[in-house]
Design a protein around this motif. Structure first.
Motif, mmCIF file in Angstrom:
data_model
loop_
_atom_site.group_PDB
_atom_site.id
_atom_site.type_symbol
_atom_site.label_atom_id
_atom_site.label_comp_id
_atom_site.label_asym_id
_atom_site.label_seq_id
_atom_site.Cartn_x
_atom_site.Cartn_y
_atom_site.Cartn_z
ATOM 1 N N ASP B 340 -30.475 0.190 32.810
ATOM 2 C CA ASP B 340 -29.262 -0.364 33.383
ATOM 3 C C ASP B 340 -28.734 -1.524 32.528
ATOM 4 O OD1 ASP B 340 -27.362 -0.383 35.550
ATOM 5 O OD2 ASP B 340 -28.246 -2.316 36.118
ATOM 6 N N ALA B 343 -27.062 -0.132 29.545
ATOM 7 C CA ALA B 343 -25.760 0.448 29.877
ATOM 8 C C ALA B 343 -24.702 -0.648 30.011
ATOM 9 C CB ALA B 343 -25.877 1.247 31.172
ATOM 10 N N LEU B 346 -23.779 -2.131 26.666
ATOM 11 C CA LEU B 346 -22.907 -1.201 25.938
ATOM 12 C C LEU B 346 -21.499 -1.211 26.519
ATOM 13 C CD1 LEU B 346 -25.332 1.787 25.382
ATOM 14 C CD2 LEU B 346 -24.022 0.642 23.582
ATOM 15 N N ILE B 356 -19.723 8.641 21.833
ATOM 16 C CA ILE B 356 -21.050 8.513 22.435
ATOM 17 C C ILE B 356 -21.712 9.884 22.444
ATOM 18 C CG2 ILE B 356 -22.335 7.744 24.456
ATOM 19 C CD1 ILE B 356 -20.580 5.563 23.218
ATOM 20 N N ASP B 358 -24.865 11.650 23.876
ATOM 21 C CA ASP B 358 -25.840 11.306 24.906
ATOM 22 C C ASP B 358 -26.955 12.332 25.010
ATOM 23 O OD1 ASP B 358 -27.176 10.301 27.078
ATOM 24 O OD2 ASP B 358 -25.736 11.030 28.554
ATOM 25 N N SER B 360 -29.959 10.977 26.303
ATOM 26 C CA SER B 360 -30.860 9.950 26.823
ATOM 27 C C SER B 360 -31.661 10.445 28.026
ATOM 28 C CB SER B 360 -30.052 8.720 27.211
ATOM 29 O OG SER B 360 -29.011 9.100 28.096
ATOM 30 N N GLY B 364 -30.605 7.482 30.417
ATOM 31 C CA GLY B 364 -29.190 7.211 30.217
ATOM 32 C C GLY B 364 -28.340 7.417 31.451
ATOM 33 N N ASP B 366 -27.765 5.638 33.843
ATOM 34 C CA ASP B 366 -26.980 4.462 34.213
ATOM 35 C C ASP B 366 -25.725 4.307 33.369
ATOM 36 O OD1 ASP B 366 -28.870 3.314 36.165
ATOM 37 O OD2 ASP B 366 -30.186 3.242 34.423
ATOM 38 N N PHE B 367 -25.751 4.880 32.186
ATOM 39 C CA PHE B 367 -24.637 4.638 31.260
ATOM 40 C C PHE B 367 -23.308 5.094 31.835
ATOM 41 C CE2 PHE B 367 -21.689 6.068 28.022
ATOM 42 C CZ PHE B 367 -21.584 4.947 27.223
ATOM 43 N N SER B 370 -21.631 2.976 34.438
ATOM 44 C CA SER B 370 -21.321 1.615 34.003
ATOM 45 C C SER B 370 -20.146 1.552 33.043
ATOM 46 C CB SER B 370 -22.548 1.000 33.311
ATOM 47 O OG SER B 370 -23.626 0.950 34.204
ATOM 48 N N THR B 371 -19.640 2.696 32.650
ATOM 49 C CA THR B 371 -18.677 2.684 31.545
ATOM 50 C C THR B 371 -17.334 3.331 31.872
ATOM 51 O OG1 THR B 371 -19.872 4.635 30.744
ATOM 52 C CG2 THR B 371 -20.347 2.537 29.643
ATOM 53 N N LEU B 409 -27.146 7.812 22.273
ATOM 54 C CA LEU B 409 -28.059 7.385 23.346
ATOM 55 C C LEU B 409 -29.201 8.386 23.333
ATOM 56 C CD1 LEU B 409 -25.400 6.772 26.163
ATOM 57 C CD2 LEU B 409 -26.225 5.170 24.419
#
Lengths: 514, 514
Positions: B340, B343, B346, B356, B358, B360, B364, B366-367, B370-371, B409
């Motif tokens: 987290d 994320a 980033l 990106i 990914d 992960s 990942g 959480d990414f 969060s974005t 990621l």
């Protein structure tokens, strides 16, 4: 018990107690079954090429199959190149490839693929376990196929619901080993007649014919009849060194291979294939034999080679004693580190009963001719030409033979293919010394580019054939995976490193900058 | 000119000017042809999984196919897992796989295998160029198939003699692009009726529907009708971030996915597939939809999604303006480094137009959440579940977009599969920052093992699911291949490293110990 438990018990009942693995979600019930059964040794590979290559090395040395555990079509796909090599080596192996639950296939979930189509080219046997009730019988079929003849690749596709469903347990009993076909009297007679004909005859051998006792008898046949004894270009395993029969192999380079057979009138095959070009070249033949050469396949790889050799020895009246290689310790070279200097240092320093796993490609060609009189050793080769076999092969051989020193002769280009195998060597504390030939290029391809008449490599060719810019740091690479390592760039430095590396147990890598 | 030259010229005439490659002897005439043609950019991968994965990443960003060059069956096999992912992403790609000269196949030389059987499961089109005269036409067929519909995997098997034989040269002209099927009025009407019905309706999208302009229009449809707009769980490429439509994806975890659709009465598919379980689980359904859910496939992936969306917007009278995500910079966390915290760091620091990639896996998750309000970016995913896609994908995306920052990621377990791709990033000076999530285990499988009711992992399971003993040193691993790297194990340390890594050009790896 569920189907996964039954699979595990069936493997164990048949002496298959080592499983090289990289599982996924669809194999989780089999993982749980393996977790309940500590008799199964599970060895993790961080990539499936390591898994299948290690199972190959294991079986070549243990003379029995290992199991592998692979995750659906893509997991199998990652392991196919080393299955290809194992198939060419006639290595016995039982692959367990997970598949979705039978009812889930219609949904074409992201990981769904045609596993059968992927498996078939590199397998002798492919089957599916679709229910828990049939897992045991399917596994037995896979084992029978893996042990048939010289050995085979069995790929058992295990549906997740066959693994997770509970079913009554009947304790498995070992399945019967398939019998090998014995000597054929007519062929024995033909071969004996060829050997007595006085014409140039070569006995070409591979497989179990390359073990010490069989080679002994083969040399006695050759001695008596004046025949030439020769091994295939690439072989799964060959016993050689001081006190054993010194045997040449068919050359790799096409012009040398053609010259090698140009005078041959009779060719007797024992577990070997008639020699062909590794690749085709414009204007050159595919077969290495003169058109007039007479070929007698005395015993195919699937026959009982030992019995066939014994029958032939009887028929020709073999000489009483084989000619064995004397121990020879060549003078150590000094100065610049070359493949030849490495070969000579190894010839002097290899311990008794070392296992040599050779994926040195061009750089290792000096090794073979320098080690006829080295300490006795087993010599394992890249048999199918699919690079990325060396590090895994050494890993599996060391699992099979924990008390023997394994020495990997590893080219840098092919070493990168399955470099993850170094981690498994560290994880399992395997006694493997890797000699990494760092010539920093696909050297063989530079030669082939010249052969096709393209002249010296230009920008695009160099960018595809060279491993420079940046240079790989194999010492850091090995250490990053827990394998101690050091670099040598002189003959003296290499010799010193070699001695200290051979004096210790556990994985070590020498980056030999040549 | 020989067949190899004609192949090269045909690719170039159709705008295919990048070739990810790992050639062998049987491809040497094609290498020589590429060497004569500097317009073709050749990018070496030290393993074929890197080659095919990079070609996937390249095409996802360039919106046109790259070529790959692979060595016979085993070379193709090594690249299959990432072809599987590319096939699921509907990435256009033209694979050139060498095969022996046609006359050499009967000899069953060591590298011979059934390439068609290997290629078919991961290809939309498979063909053979058997003569120099047919190379051009076969290559054109491969290009047409690669560009058909949403995109396809073409695998062209090039016999060595077709490559090396001289033949008259006719300058190739670009082949026509296949037309996409336009909107279907009846389906548009059905979808519009569902959207106006007042019942719970989800529009599920993928492919080109996930580009900024199409999402804009989709949101205007959703806004007008009250429908929910959702993306597939895994997508080849999605445009998102501040100033764009904020879009959720179908959850990966099966119970969450079932809950996500439990109230859905109408599902409208635009370039997406109806949602199914990634894996099957005992007692759980394969389809994520309620049995009563009505599914309308407005446009399959092979249709013109842009036109289908426009027609639907017309039919329902879309809202005038889409709702776009505002720029959001979350407060930076401190203390222990967690997925987290990564994320959030980033989300604050990503530059505009980052790409990106990914892979992960668990780390990942959480990414994404969060974005929504991070700087606008393209988001590329693992589409087929075959791990080992992340590093190659980032490599290829960076080749396609040299002026954009690529951020990978990357989970550690899957990163090891194609770790060799880091070398290509160094060789090509690619602007890729890899965030390596070092949780030192196949975390997803620990969860799955619990799910199957096996209880906590015992000795055998831990040895298959954990990446410890020894721990991988990703800083050394990256440096060994020429990629600068550093380690972080606190949120503050990660943030500082991230800022300095983003301020520089060229490949860098941060080992994030979580």
């Amino acid at each position: 018990m569920n189907g996964a438990d039954i699979l595990c018990e069936t493997l164990l009942a048949n002496g298959i107690d080592t499983c090289f693995a990289n599982p996924g979600t669809s194999e989780m019930h089999f993982v749980a079954a393996l977790d309940r059964q500590p008799r199964m040794r599970c060895v993790l590979g961080l990539f499936e090429g390591v898994v299948t290559g290690a199972a190959d090395g294991y079986a070549r040395m243990a003379d029995k199959p290992a199991a592998t555990l692979l995750h659906l079509g893509p997991g199998l796909a990652n392991g196919l190149a080393n299955l290809h090599n194992a198939r060419r080596a006639r290595t016995p192996m039982v692959n367990v490839v997970g598949d979705h639950a039978t009812g889930h296939l219609i949904h074409d979930a992201p990981l769904t693929s045609d596993i059968d189509s992927l498996a078939r080219p590199m397998s002798h046997w492919v089957g599916r376990a679709e229910t828990a009730e049939t897992v045991g019988a399917r596994c037995e079929q896979a084992i029978v196929a893996a042990r048939a003849g010289a050995g085979g690749i069995s790929t058992l596709i295990l549906h997740a619901d066959a693994a997770w469903t509970e079913t009554p347990f009947v304790k498995p009993v070992p399945v019967a080993r398939p019998e090998l076909a014995g000597p054929d009297a007519a062929l024995t007679g033909q071969a004996a007649a060829a050997l007595r004909s006085g014409r140039a005859t070569t006995i070409l051998v591979s497989g179990l014919a390359l073990r010490e006792a069989q080679l002994d008898l083969l040399d006695r046949i050759a001695q008596k009849t004046g025949a030439r004894l020769l091994a295939q270009q690439a072989n799964g395993r060959m016993q050689r060194g001081a006190g054993r029969v010194a045997l040449d192999r068919v050359p790799y380079v096409i012009d040398q291979a053609l010259a090698c057979f140009s005078a041959t009138e009779h060719l007797i095959l024992i577990g070997a294939k008639a020699p062909v070009g590794f690749f085709a070249y414009p204007g050159k033949p595919g077969s290495m034999l003169p058109e007039t050469c007479d070929v007698i396949e005395l015993a195919s790889p699937d026959h009982d080679l030992t019995a066939a050799i014994a029958a032939l020895a009887d028929a020709v009246g073999a000489a009483p004693k084989a000619r064995l290689a004397a121990r020879h310790r060549p003078d150590l070279p000094t100065g610049k580190l070359t493949p030849d200097a490495i070969a000579i240092a190894l010839a002097g320093a290899m311990p008794d009963d070392a296992i040599i796993c050779d994926e040195s490609i061009t750089s290792g060609r000096d090794f073979f001719r320098s080690t006829y009189g080295a300490a006795p050793h087993d010599f394992l080769q890249l048999t199918g030409g699919a690079i990325g076999c060396g590090i895994p092969l050494a890993t599996g051989a060391a699992v099979a033979c924990p008390d023997r020193k394994v020495i990997g002769l590893q080219a840098d280009g092919s070493g990168m293919y399955t470099v993850q195998g170094l981690w498994t060597q560290a994880r399992e504390r395997l006694d493997v010394l890797t000699i990494l030939f760092a010539n920093r290029r696909y050297q063989i391809l530079h030669g082939e580019l010249l052969n096709v008449g393209a002249g010296p490599a230009g920008e695009n060719a160099r960018r595809m054939l060279d491993l420079e810019d940046p240079t790989l740091d194999w010492v850091q690479l090995a250490r990053s995976m827990g394998v101690e390592a050091a670099r040598a760039d002189t003959a003296e430095g290499f010799r010193d490193l070699l001695h200290s590396a051979l004096a210790r147990k556990g994985p070590f890598l020498i980056e030999a900058v040549i």
